[in-house]
Design an enzyme around this catalytic site. Structure first.
Site, PDB file in Angstrom:
ATOM      1  CB  CYS A   1      14.849   8.577   5.427  1.00 17.31           C
ATOM      2  SG  CYS A   1      15.587   7.481   4.083  1.00 17.31           S
TER       3      CYS A   1
ATOM      4  CD  GLU B   1      14.384   1.066   7.010  1.00 17.50           C
ATOM      5  OE1 GLU B   1      15.206   1.432   7.825  1.00 17.50           O
ATOM      6  OE2 GLU B   1      15.545   0.124   7.334  1.00 17.50           O
TER       7      GLU B   1
ATOM      8  CE  LYS C   1      -1.193   2.406   3.200  1.00 14.42           C
ATOM      9  NZ  LYS C   1      -0.770   3.484   2.234  1.00 14.42           N
TER      10      LYS C   1
ATOM     11  CD  GLU D   1      12.314  13.481   8.869  1.00  7.46           C
ATOM     12  OE1 GLU D   1      10.790  12.861   9.831  1.00  7.46           O
ATOM     13  OE2 GLU D   1      12.631  12.358   8.430  1.00  7.46           O
TER      14      GLU D   1
HETATM   15  P1  NAD Z   1       3.833   8.756   6.788  1.00  8.13           P
HETATM   16  O1  NAD Z   1       3.784   7.786   7.838  1.00  8.13           O
HETATM   17  O2  NAD Z   1       2.524   9.830   7.168  1.00  8.13           O
HETATM   18  O3  NAD Z   1       2.940   7.315   6.352  1.00  8.13           O
HETATM   19  C1  NAD Z   1       3.346   6.722   6.142  1.00  8.13           C
HETATM   20  C2  NAD Z   1       2.494   5.366   5.209  1.00  8.13           C
HETATM   21  O4  NAD Z   1       2.076   4.841   6.157  1.00  8.13           O
HETATM   22  C3  NAD Z   1       1.900   6.194   4.109  1.00  8.13           C
HETATM   23  O5  NAD Z   1       1.644   5.531   3.523  1.00  8.13           O
HETATM   24  C4  NAD Z   1       0.752   5.954   5.128  1.00  8.13           C
HETATM   25  O6  NAD Z   1      -0.724   6.265   4.542  1.00  8.13           O
HETATM   26  C5  NAD Z   1       0.370   5.548   6.307  1.00  8.13           C
HETATM   27  N1  NAD Z   1      -0.099   5.864   6.995  1.00  8.13           N
HETATM   28  C6  NAD Z   1      -0.325   6.783   7.847  1.00  8.13           C
HETATM   29  N2  NAD Z   1      -0.745   5.975   9.127  1.00  8.13           N
HETATM   30  C7  NAD Z   1      -1.379   5.172   9.174  1.00  8.13           C
HETATM   31  C8  NAD Z   1      -1.035   3.866  10.104  1.00  8.13           C
HETATM   32  N3  NAD Z   1      -2.059   4.086  11.941  1.00  8.13           N
HETATM   33  N4  NAD Z   1      -1.244   2.485  10.591  1.00  8.13           N
HETATM   34  C9  NAD Z   1      -0.252   2.252   9.376  1.00  8.13           C
HETATM   35  N5  NAD Z   1      -0.404   3.020   8.260  1.00  8.13           N
HETATM   36  C10 NAD Z   1      -0.254   4.171   8.428  1.00  8.13           C
HETATM   37  O7  NAD Z   1       5.011   9.132   6.695  1.00  8.13           O
HETATM   38  P2  NAD Z   1       5.414  10.102   5.052  1.00  8.13           P
HETATM   39  O8  NAD Z   1       5.040  11.972   5.462  1.00  8.13           O
HETATM   40  O9  NAD Z   1       4.431   9.125   4.235  1.00  8.13           O
HETATM   41  O10 NAD Z   1       6.995  10.054   4.806  1.00  8.13           O
HETATM   42  C11 NAD Z   1       8.065  10.938   5.739  1.00  8.13           C
HETATM   43  C12 NAD Z   1       8.385  10.322   6.937  1.00  8.13           C
HETATM   44  O11 NAD Z   1       9.004   9.156   6.208  1.00  8.13           O
HETATM   45  C13 NAD Z   1       9.299  11.097   7.329  1.00  8.13           C
HETATM   46  O12 NAD Z   1       9.450  11.189   8.401  1.00  8.13           O
HETATM   47  C14 NAD Z   1      10.967  10.419   6.934  1.00  8.13           C
HETATM   48  O13 NAD Z   1      11.604  10.768   7.578  1.00  8.13           O
HETATM   49  C15 NAD Z   1      10.269   9.358   7.057  1.00  8.13           C
HETATM   50  N6  NAD Z   1      10.742   8.017   5.842  1.00  8.13           N
HETATM   51  C16 NAD Z   1      11.944   7.170   6.621  1.00  8.13           C
HETATM   52  C17 NAD Z   1      12.949   6.581   5.309  1.00  8.13           C
HETATM   53  C18 NAD Z   1      14.185   4.774   6.415  1.00  8.13           C
HETATM   54  O14 NAD Z   1      14.052   4.355   5.348  1.00  8.13           O
HETATM   55  N7  NAD Z   1      13.796   5.501   7.651  1.00  8.13           N
HETATM   56  C19 NAD Z   1      12.650   6.644   4.182  1.00  8.13           C
HETATM   57  C20 NAD Z   1      11.289   7.755   3.907  1.00  8.13           C
HETATM   58  C21 NAD Z   1      10.879   7.716   4.787  1.00  8.13           C
END
Ligand code: NAD
Length: 487
Positions: A281, A247, A174, A378
């Protein structure tokens, strides 16, 4: 113009190798304009048992033939490369990044698929002698639920898809509702490449992700996203002891030591922070610069920030695209305005760009300290705070004084001194005179502290999609010897 981009209006979810009917649609916006790019299909949460059931049925056959799995991953890599034009155009349209970088994301993703297709996994026979036989096996888990963010929607999905499938699992992926289109297209592309039900793609807004994590069929959740959501995923997955890889966010420091050659490093350091408009990230999120080179570094990096070309990702010569979405733009703006109110100086940038879409000037902020939000949090956007330090041990302490620990870097002409400092940093990866050089298919990537649980990539990432099993018995070599009558 991005509006002229042809977005497949027929983007469909893929379940069991065919279209899955949507219960409705949700809007996907083009971040370069803020206008609606496409209507993506919304998955009905009550269909989750169906899609997970389809993946579960496909598991028994898929797990049994490793050479077929390896061959399929190679074909998948070829398919991605063949479709690079379409996929990269879609990716730029929904994510915002320059088309050149979108193309590179597709190519890199194919590389990851091939890496896992080709990875030789040696058998781990611990003993086979007169005292008996002992072997360590790694068995696939079953169905994997994969949830991805909007910054690198393809690469970060493939970091999950390639090892999960190679290990013998089946999956339901997803993507983020901000960037569902490229993943949907990949779902359609891989029908016929992967057996029906092995790889399923569904899209929708929350609570779809939360419902996936809570569902009883998947045995593993692999999640990339923010730390607050990652914590919720961990709590929910604990309910039936699903395996998790998380991650999560970071606040990655770069420490520039006295004597660093600023002319030589400024460009590398700038792009270590600003690639993909800072929405990476492992991007550099804060710099600690020794007082002897601080002003020179600020001037050099600010000069680059003032001259990079910020534009629609489809425009010729663009180097930085927009921020992906409005809430993220607001977050970045809030941090910058807070820093300026707290006595920080915008050595470059400092405001939104006055045009449609979610654009922000590449911004360098100095005269800030730890305790100011832009240093502590961040930013995940095109903003870099540079903090002055006098004593290296103090810089190390400040770099480590963070709940995050994803990546870090140390910059110096004295490599051995930089290596000593690097060894003191609490992060999953640390580089000297570069940033993120360890982000490669064969090296483990994962966060310390609140930046994550577990690692992706390499043999370690493969094993994270398995449970370990020990098999013991009578010596097999001897049995073999007796059976063949050999001496
Ligand atoms: P997010 O946590 O808002 O969303 C990530 C995913 O989780 C999306 O698909 C979202 O729809 C889903 N989601 C939202 N609520 C959920 C829940 N309660 N249960 C399960 N899934 C849920 O993150 P984002 O805004 O899409 O991405 C940015 C963040 O991701 C930043 O903090 C960035 O640092 C992090 N990131 C980390 C890495 C890594 O490898 N460590 C890589 C890329 C991005």
């Amino acid at each position: 113009m991005t509006e002229s981009v042809k977005v497949s209006a027929s983007s469909q979810m893929s379940v069991g190798g065919r279209d899955h009917p949507a219960s409705g649609v949700f809007d996907v916006l083009n971040p370069a304009t803020g206008s609606v790019l496409a209507h993506a299909p919304a998955f009905a949460p009550e269909d989750l048992s169906h899609v997970f059931g389809v993946a579960e049925s496909a598991f028994q056959t898929w797990r049994s033939d490793e050479s077929a799995r390896r061959a399929a991953l190679r074909v998948a890599a070829d398919a991605l490369e063949t479709a690079e034009d379409v996929l990269a155009t879609l990716l730029t349209a929904e994510q915002g990044k320059p088309l050149r970088e979108a193309r590179s994301e597709i190519k890199v993703s194919a590389t990851w698929l091939r890496y896992y297709a080709d990875l030789e996994v040696p058998r781990e026979i611990i003993r086979d002698d007169e005292r008996g036989y002992e072997e360590v096996l790694h068995r696939p888990l079953g169905v994997v639920a994969a949830i991805t963010p909007w910054n690198y929607p393809v690469t970060l999905a493939v970091w999950k898809i390639a090892p999960a499938l190679r290990a013998g699992n089946t999956m339901v992926v997803k993507p983020s509702p901000y960037t569902p289109l490229t993943t949907l297209a990949i779902g359609e592309l891989l029908r016929g490449v992967l057996p029906d039900g092995v790889f399923n793609v569904i899209t929708g807004v929350e609570p779809l992700g939360a419902d996936m994590v809570a569902h009883p069929i998947p045995r593993k959740v692999t999640f990339t996203g923010s730390t607050p959501v990652g914590k919720r995923v961990a709590v929910s997955a604990a309910g039936d002891l699903k395996r998790v890889t998380l991650e999560l966010g970071g606040n990655d420091p770069a420490i520039v030591l006295p004597g660093a050659n600023i002319e030589r490093i400024a460009k590398r350091l700038f792009w270590g922070a600003f690639r993909n408009s800072g929405q990476t990230c492992f991007a550099i999120k804060r710099v600690y610069a020794h007082e002897s080179i601080h002003d020179q570094l600020v001037d050099a990096v600010a000069a680059i920030a003032r001259t990079v070309t910020v534009d629609d990702g489809m425009a010729d010569g663009v180097e930085l695209g927009p921020i992906n979405n409005r809430p993220q733009l607001q977050h970045v703006d809030d941090l910058v305005q807070d820093a300026l109110r707290s006595g920080g100086r915008a050595a470059a940038g400092g405001t939104r760009i006055d045009r449609r879409g979610y654009f922000f000037e590449p911004t360098i902020i100095d005269r800030v300290e730890d305790g100011v939000r832009v240093v502590d949090e961040e930013q995940f956007g095109p903003v870099l705070p540079i903090v002055e330090f006098r004593d290296t041990s103090d810089a190390v302490a400040r770099a480590n004084h963070s709940p995050f620990g994803l990546t870090a870097s140390v910059w110096s002409e004295d490599t051995e001194r930089a290596m000593e400092v690097a060894a003191q940093l609490d992060s999953g990866q640390v580089s000297v005179n570069s940033h993120g050089a360890g982000v490669q298919p064969h090296l483990p990537f994962g966060g310390h502290k609140w930046s994550g649980v577990g690692v992706e990539n390499g043999i370690w990432g493969l094993h994270s999609f398995t449970d370990t099993q020990v098999v013991t018995g009578p010596a097999r070599r001897r049995e073999e010897t007796e059976r063949t009558g050999a001496k």
